[in-house]
Enzyme design. Sequence first.
Site, PDB file in Angstrom:
ATOM      1  N   ILE A 178     -14.207   3.907  -4.414  1.00  0.00           N
ATOM      2  CA  ILE A 178     -15.599   3.819  -3.966  1.00  0.00           C
ATOM      3  C   ILE A 178     -15.712   4.450  -2.583  1.00  0.00           C
ATOM      4  O   ILE A 178     -16.499   5.369  -2.357  1.00  0.00           O
ATOM      5  CB  ILE A 178     -16.080   2.359  -3.925  1.00  0.00           C
ATOM      6  CG1 ILE A 178     -15.998   1.723  -5.314  1.00  0.00           C
ATOM      7  CG2 ILE A 178     -17.513   2.281  -3.393  1.00  0.00           C
ATOM      8  CD1 ILE A 178     -16.244   0.236  -5.325  1.00  0.00           C
ATOM      9  N   GLY A 179     -14.909   3.966  -1.650  1.00  0.00           N
ATOM     10  CA  GLY A 179     -15.035   4.381  -0.256  1.00  0.00           C
ATOM     11  C   GLY A 179     -14.670   5.826   0.008  1.00  0.00           C
ATOM     12  O   GLY A 179     -15.103   6.398   1.019  1.00  0.00           O
ATOM     13  N   ASP A 216       0.818  -1.203   0.000  1.00  0.00           N
ATOM     14  CA  ASP A 216       0.000   0.000   0.000  1.00  0.00           C
ATOM     15  C   ASP A 216       0.859   1.263   0.000  1.00  0.00           C
ATOM     16  O   ASP A 216       1.785   1.400   0.812  1.00  0.00           O
ATOM     17  CB  ASP A 216      -0.907  -0.008   1.242  1.00  0.00           C
ATOM     18  CG  ASP A 216      -1.781   1.221   1.342  1.00  0.00           C
ATOM     19  OD1 ASP A 216      -2.664   1.383   0.499  1.00  0.00           O
ATOM     20  OD2 ASP A 216      -1.555   2.027   2.276  1.00  0.00           O
ATOM     21  N   ASP A 242      -3.447   4.033 -11.070  1.00  0.00           N
ATOM     22  CA  ASP A 242      -4.490   5.022 -10.818  1.00  0.00           C
ATOM     23  C   ASP A 242      -4.718   5.909 -12.027  1.00  0.00           C
ATOM     24  O   ASP A 242      -5.827   6.425 -12.224  1.00  0.00           O
ATOM     25  CB  ASP A 242      -4.128   5.880  -9.602  1.00  0.00           C
ATOM     26  CG  ASP A 242      -4.634   5.295  -8.302  1.00  0.00           C
ATOM     27  OD1 ASP A 242      -5.748   4.739  -8.293  1.00  0.00           O
ATOM     28  OD2 ASP A 242      -3.924   5.380  -7.289  1.00  0.00           O
ATOM     29  N   HIS A 271      -8.332   7.073 -13.293  1.00  0.00           N
ATOM     30  CA  HIS A 271      -8.736   8.476 -13.326  1.00  0.00           C
ATOM     31  C   HIS A 271      -9.170   8.896 -14.731  1.00  0.00           C
ATOM     32  O   HIS A 271     -10.182   9.588 -14.902  1.00  0.00           O
ATOM     33  CB  HIS A 271      -7.580   9.359 -12.855  1.00  0.00           C
ATOM     34  CG  HIS A 271      -7.195   9.151 -11.422  1.00  0.00           C
ATOM     35  ND1 HIS A 271      -7.928   8.386 -10.549  1.00  0.00           N
ATOM     36  CD2 HIS A 271      -6.136   9.617 -10.701  1.00  0.00           C
ATOM     37  CE1 HIS A 271      -7.342   8.385  -9.360  1.00  0.00           C
ATOM     38  NE2 HIS A 271      -6.258   9.126  -9.428  1.00  0.00           N
ATOM     39  N   GLU A 319       1.539  -0.049  -4.903  1.00  0.00           N
ATOM     40  CA  GLU A 319       0.751   1.162  -5.110  1.00  0.00           C
ATOM     41  C   GLU A 319       1.726   2.319  -4.917  1.00  0.00           C
ATOM     42  O   GLU A 319       2.299   2.472  -3.841  1.00  0.00           O
ATOM     43  CB  GLU A 319      -0.399   1.292  -4.114  1.00  0.00           C
ATOM     44  CG  GLU A 319      -1.216   2.557  -4.378  1.00  0.00           C
ATOM     45  CD  GLU A 319      -2.202   2.891  -3.267  1.00  0.00           C
ATOM     46  OE1 GLU A 319      -3.184   3.593  -3.557  1.00  0.00           O
ATOM     47  OE2 GLU A 319      -1.983   2.472  -2.120  1.00  0.00           O
ATOM     48  N   ASP A 366     -10.684   2.145  -2.640  1.00  0.00           N
ATOM     49  CA  ASP A 366     -10.394   3.561  -2.424  1.00  0.00           C
ATOM     50  C   ASP A 366     -11.365   4.450  -3.174  1.00  0.00           C
ATOM     51  O   ASP A 366     -11.943   5.385  -2.614  1.00  0.00           O
ATOM     52  CB  ASP A 366      -8.970   3.885  -2.900  1.00  0.00           C
ATOM     53  CG  ASP A 366      -7.951   3.785  -1.775  1.00  0.00           C
ATOM     54  OD1 ASP A 366      -8.324   4.017  -0.611  1.00  0.00           O
ATOM     55  OD2 ASP A 366      -6.790   3.476  -2.061  1.00  0.00           O
TER      56      ASP A 366
END
Length: 591
Positions: free
Chosen positions: A385-386, A256, A311, A315, A289, A383
Amino acid sequence: MNSTFGPLIEATSTRFRLFAPEAATVSLEIDGAGPVAMDKGADGFFTATVDGLEAGTRYRFRLGEGQAGLAVPDPASRGQAEDADGWSLVPAPPPSRAPGPSRPWHEAIIAEVHVGTATPEGTFRALIDRLDHYRDAGFTVIELLPVADFAGRRNWGYDGVLLYAPDTAYGTPEDLRALIDAAHERGLGMMLDVVYNHFGPSGNYLPLYAKSFFREDIDTPWGPAIDLENPIVRAFFSENAAYWLAEFGFDGLRFDAVHALATTGAETFLREIAAACRAVKPDAWLVLENHDNIAGWMTRDEPLYDAQWNDDWHHAFHVLASGERTGYYAPYARDPVAAAGRALSEGFVFQGEPYPGEGGQPRGTVSTELAPDAFVAFAQNHDHIGNRPLGDRLAASLAPEWLAFLRFVLMLSPAIPLLFQGEEALLSQPFPFFCDFEGDLAEAVRNGRRSEFADFFDAHGESFPDPLSEATFISAKLKAEDFRTPQARAELDIFRRLADERRRLVWPLAASFYRGSELSRSGEALRVAWHFNAGTLVMVLNGGRQAATLDPMTGIAGMPAGASTGGVIHEAEGKLTLGPFAAAVWSLAPA
């Protein structure tokens, strides 16, 4: 495996170890027995050996003299009796592990799964009963969100404080091993998300007796930075990564937010941790990540890591599909079609160009030579979504044709696809942020969440999910019947067909050497060709709301697509007309 931290099980005894250089005295407490004085070595470790302890015996450490000292759990506990701040348990000797399925990385189709919400029970054992679903849907890998012990009864997992102990809310270490074994029996690989850039805000006692773990002069969003210049600290995390592979049988790890490793020593640490993992499992899947987009970690000459979460891919396609252009989507909003094309053909969108979201500082490095499977792509994940105010999924807001377009491009382009639990059936259950802290910390989290989305809260205060409420957590849970509705069954059938098409069209090419890509554009439409020694994969896609026409391309003129979505029409002279939200893919033999 050899370990520096935590209890060491020997022939008839257990050797306890605690790195506590700032402590004057430490005693070992065994539940139901008197304290045992621990010896302090010059290396800062306190040690004590006790004979005849059975697996499951409760123990903890007491800092200072007598009962006035603070009792703390083992920071390298292999399992807790209750919550993170309670008794640690003497582990049983780890069983020998059967190897997982031998599957090359390019065949990964990943389901990202949160143990606490993937089933109503929220346990490792309950998840075993859902494994057939993931296998039959077409997934080949399950990636668990972090399971390291956290404070409270529920958490996303990114507030772990006892990094060697599976959280008791999910079950025992034996339950986790049973889950991994059951997955392997079904041909599913298992990955684990691990967090080494911070500890959670509750239940971490290391600052009290091991200040050298941290740099008080370097702040991060979570407090003082972890000091990766310290080799003892690096070893704590490197051994932890190897531990999950060696003693539980995980097939890979996702690390992470390594861009948040804030001290000198981060690069050394990333090299050491990859080496530690490869030492116990040479073919482990290791995924980063890293918002800094450093291609060098995945180079062909020295592939320390297999892939990075992309990402940029998310995006660009999110802006294209949703029209959202604020926050971290803004840098991709200038020309989302161009951004999507670069993400598809080259991996990173930003490869050293100024990044508007960071004051115009350069971001990223050149990634054009990396194979597509050096990137994990996704239309949504935990990430994205939350970190929305309501934790809402794309299925709750996007039109069906957009959802079909995104899923087609994700599954049939050669990057590694990742879907969040339930996305394969386009379920609309939310995944809001939730945790289970107490007192001032709970109120700080609640207020911080409301402040982050102040405009939304002011307009929709009653519907804003309270992150501390059990109801918020329950709202995210998936039930078996959610997948049995007519709509869910239909979407699952579509996903299965896409997974089959990926096996047929993408895997045979991706198994060979990657030679590079070509990208062309006509208005809102793109054509991407990925060249492999075994052939070429060609994708055409139109992310616009009007039909678009592409000029002819050698090899596909008049040739039926291997798979398509939306309207794809062969015109005269080899031209292609794509309807709105249409895409098609061809697998061509080598020239």
